[in-house]
Design a protein around this motif. Sequence first.
Motif, mmCIF file in Angstrom:
data_model
loop_
_atom_site.group_PDB
_atom_site.id
_atom_site.type_symbol
_atom_site.label_atom_id
_atom_site.label_comp_id
_atom_site.label_asym_id
_atom_site.label_seq_id
_atom_site.Cartn_x
_atom_site.Cartn_y
_atom_site.Cartn_z
ATOM 1 N N LYS A 7 0.822 -1.211 0.000
ATOM 2 C CA LYS A 7 0.000 0.000 0.000
ATOM 3 C C LYS A 7 0.857 1.264 0.000
ATOM 4 N N MET A 8 0.252 2.348 -0.477
ATOM 5 C CA MET A 8 0.921 3.646 -0.380
ATOM 6 C C MET A 8 1.136 3.934 1.108
ATOM 7 N N PRO A 9 2.393 4.082 1.538
ATOM 8 C CA PRO A 9 2.650 4.259 2.964
ATOM 9 C C PRO A 9 2.171 5.605 3.490
ATOM 10 N N ASP A 10 1.966 5.655 4.786
ATOM 11 C CA ASP A 10 1.554 6.886 5.449
ATOM 12 C C ASP A 10 2.687 7.890 5.364
ATOM 13 N N VAL A 11 2.476 8.995 4.640
ATOM 14 C CA VAL A 11 3.535 9.972 4.443
ATOM 15 C C VAL A 11 3.620 10.986 5.566
ATOM 16 N N GLY A 12 2.690 10.961 6.498
ATOM 17 C CA GLY A 12 2.785 11.810 7.681
ATOM 18 C C GLY A 12 2.714 13.294 7.381
ATOM 19 N N GLU A 13 3.010 14.104 8.394
ATOM 20 C CA GLU A 13 3.083 15.562 8.287
ATOM 21 C C GLU A 13 1.816 16.161 7.702
ATOM 22 N N GLY A 14 0.656 15.517 7.927
ATOM 23 C CA GLY A 14 -0.602 16.067 7.442
ATOM 24 C C GLY A 14 -0.892 15.760 5.985
ATOM 25 N N LEU A 15 -0.012 15.003 5.297
ATOM 26 C CA LEU A 15 -0.220 14.676 3.895
ATOM 27 C C LEU A 15 -0.964 13.351 3.781
ATOM 28 N N THR A 16 -1.911 13.260 2.869
ATOM 29 C CA THR A 16 -2.741 12.066 2.757
ATOM 30 C C THR A 16 -2.705 11.427 1.373
ATOM 31 N N GLU A 17 -1.870 11.945 0.471
ATOM 32 C CA GLU A 17 -1.823 11.396 -0.874
ATOM 33 C C GLU A 17 -0.466 11.654 -1.486
ATOM 34 N N PRO A 50 10.698 1.599 -1.237
ATOM 35 C CA PRO A 50 11.196 0.227 -1.317
ATOM 36 C C PRO A 50 10.086 -0.776 -0.999
ATOM 37 N N ILE A 51 10.140 -1.933 -1.646
ATOM 38 C CA ILE A 51 9.168 -2.992 -1.376
ATOM 39 C C ILE A 51 9.632 -3.759 -0.131
ATOM 40 N N PRO A 52 8.736 -4.137 0.774
ATOM 41 C CA PRO A 52 9.180 -4.773 2.022
ATOM 42 C C PRO A 52 9.177 -6.305 2.000
ATOM 43 N N PHE A 53 9.160 -6.929 0.811
ATOM 44 C CA PHE A 53 9.208 -8.388 0.767
ATOM 45 C C PHE A 53 9.702 -8.836 -0.608
ATOM 46 N N ASP A 54 10.044 -10.142 -0.698
ATOM 47 C CA ASP A 54 10.528 -10.715 -1.952
ATOM 48 C C ASP A 54 9.359 -11.264 -2.772
ATOM 49 N N GLY A 55 9.579 -11.381 -4.082
ATOM 50 C CA GLY A 55 8.562 -12.005 -4.911
ATOM 51 C C GLY A 55 8.653 -11.589 -6.367
ATOM 52 N N VAL A 56 7.564 -11.867 -7.100
ATOM 53 C CA VAL A 56 7.471 -11.502 -8.516
ATOM 54 C C VAL A 56 6.302 -10.530 -8.676
ATOM 55 N N VAL A 57 6.543 -9.421 -9.362
ATOM 56 C CA VAL A 57 5.501 -8.412 -9.535
ATOM 57 C C VAL A 57 4.309 -9.019 -10.270
ATOM 58 N N HIS A 58 3.144 -8.958 -9.639
ATOM 59 C CA HIS A 58 1.916 -9.489 -10.240
ATOM 60 C C HIS A 58 1.191 -8.414 -11.037
ATOM 61 N N ALA A 59 1.043 -7.220 -10.440
ATOM 62 C CA ALA A 59 0.338 -6.146 -11.143
ATOM 63 C C ALA A 59 0.712 -4.791 -10.549
ATOM 64 N N LEU A 60 0.727 -3.782 -11.401
ATOM 65 C CA LEU A 60 0.853 -2.387 -10.976
ATOM 66 C C LEU A 60 -0.543 -1.794 -11.061
ATOM 67 N N LEU A 61 -1.070 -1.316 -9.941
ATOM 68 C CA LEU A 61 -2.476 -0.938 -9.901
ATOM 69 C C LEU A 61 -2.745 0.503 -10.329
ATOM 70 N N PHE A 62 -1.703 1.300 -10.461
ATOM 71 C CA PHE A 62 -1.902 2.684 -10.896
ATOM 72 C C PHE A 62 -0.824 3.056 -11.904
ATOM 73 N N GLU A 63 -1.187 3.889 -12.842
ATOM 74 C CA GLU A 63 -0.238 4.341 -13.846
ATOM 75 C C GLU A 63 0.566 5.527 -13.328
ATOM 76 N N GLU A 64 1.681 5.791 -13.981
ATOM 77 C CA GLU A 64 2.484 6.971 -13.653
ATOM 78 C C GLU A 64 1.639 8.229 -13.846
ATOM 79 N N GLY A 65 1.801 9.173 -12.935
ATOM 80 C CA GLY A 65 1.032 10.414 -13.018
ATOM 81 C C GLY A 65 -0.265 10.372 -12.243
ATOM 82 N N THR A 66 -0.596 9.218 -11.649
ATOM 83 C CA THR A 66 -1.836 9.090 -10.885
ATOM 84 C C THR A 66 -1.617 9.481 -9.434
ATOM 85 N N THR A 67 -2.526 10.259 -8.865
ATOM 86 C CA THR A 67 -2.470 10.613 -7.450
ATOM 87 C C THR A 67 -3.219 9.549 -6.653
ATOM 88 N N VAL A 68 -2.540 8.996 -5.657
ATOM 89 C CA VAL A 68 -3.068 7.861 -4.904
ATOM 90 C C VAL A 68 -3.186 8.238 -3.429
#
Length: 474
Positions: A7-17, A50-68
């Motif tokens: 998941k998109m990690p919590d960026v803190g400092e009042g930011l939510t996306e 950084p990704i916190p585990f090993d594996g093979v990428v299954h899917a990218l759920l958002f395209e570049e330029g998307t605000t999440v």
Amino acid sequence: MTIREFKMPDVGEGLTEAEILKWYVQPGDTVTDGQVVCEVETAKAAVELPIPFDGVVHALLFEEGTTVDVGQVIISVQTGDAGAEAPVQTAAAPVAEAAAPAAPAEEPVAEARQPVLVGYGVSTASTKRRPRKATAATAGQNGTAAPAAPAAPAAPVLPAVPAQPTGERPLAKPPVRKLAKDLGIDLASVVPTGDGGVVTREDVHAAAAAAIAPQAAPAAAVPVAAQAQAPVAEAAAADTSARETRIPVKGVRKVTAQAMVGSAFTAPHVTEFITLDVTRTMKLVQELKDDPDLAGLRINPLLLIAKAVLVAIRRNPDVNASWDEAAQEIVLKHYVNLGIAAATPRGLIVPNIKDAHAKTLGELSESLSSLVATARDGKTSPADMQNGTITITNVGVFGVDTGTPILNPGESAILAVGAIKLQPWVHKGKVKPRQVTTLALSFDHRLIDGELGSKFLADIAAVLEHPRRLITWS
């Protein structure tokens, strides 16, 4: 096999996306714990995730330029035996998600630990999610059934980022790539002028200017600040025959606008001005440049102005304070985190030098150089922009005489430094050409009254007119 979601990690400092700037992996790639998989841009900084585990990428759920939004799944990874196929029910799960109007699944098969970015903390508070923007995979939701998934389990059906084009990838720093994307410029078509064939910001602007030559002024006439504040922007990619171009307000510009409105209508601003002779300071700058003990350090007028501000704060400590609205208290600061306003390709940001009051002239010079370089590279961390006390903004580099700056939220004062120009000046009873500038000090009148503000500004001017006071007043 297990499909784990990151998941998109919590960026803190009042930011939510955050906006996804660049994917460094594609479906089918093998990733390891700690490997950087993408770069995202918050309203305050560009950060690699950084990704916190090993594996093979299954899917990218958002395209570049998307605000999440924080908490949304951005990438899924198949863990376990990298060569084995995922179970049928696991592979089919994305199909159900693509056909349903709901947000990504709230309960992933296996919950991944979330990385904590520098200067951030993990929050357990829930985040309100916004509907995902329509994509090719979700277009069938409006009255048309989504196409069935192919039988092959390896191909993800969620929105995926297109693979990189074949051929050598153009060399450019992330902020330059972001600028090119905003301007609609293909980096592969830009002629690089940087060392080692690196595409620079100037190269991108030159390409953008060439694309809209009939309507635009020469790129050389555009100052750095204008590049950040009025992007030739999406005008390059838009229909140049249109009478108007709309530019989405997001990232640094969005947060800056909100902060300035909040500051202007919360803190009662007062601005005072003083015009002074800085000829002696300019001579000292040259002497320090020639000093072998300071070889390798960046010596400029801003360095001595910053030192003058620190000396004036020592003489007027009550200016270094903040207003606690909840407690209805004035908080006096016994440290100085000196903010330096910096125009960057991402917009105006104000990182600060922590504990600037305790630094020698050489240490202050190193901190200023590091701060500016980091800001221009788009790598300023949110922590570097927090807890500032007083800010300096140098509008003189653009040839401007002065201005009425707005306080950085939570700070007591901001000093605008105007252009240093050779002007006729009365010196020792005679009119002579002297180096002259104008300073403008805006301050929060709840914290600083007219007398204190005037003394503080006058002390800064006195040090710059007679820089030996840097020693006698320190």
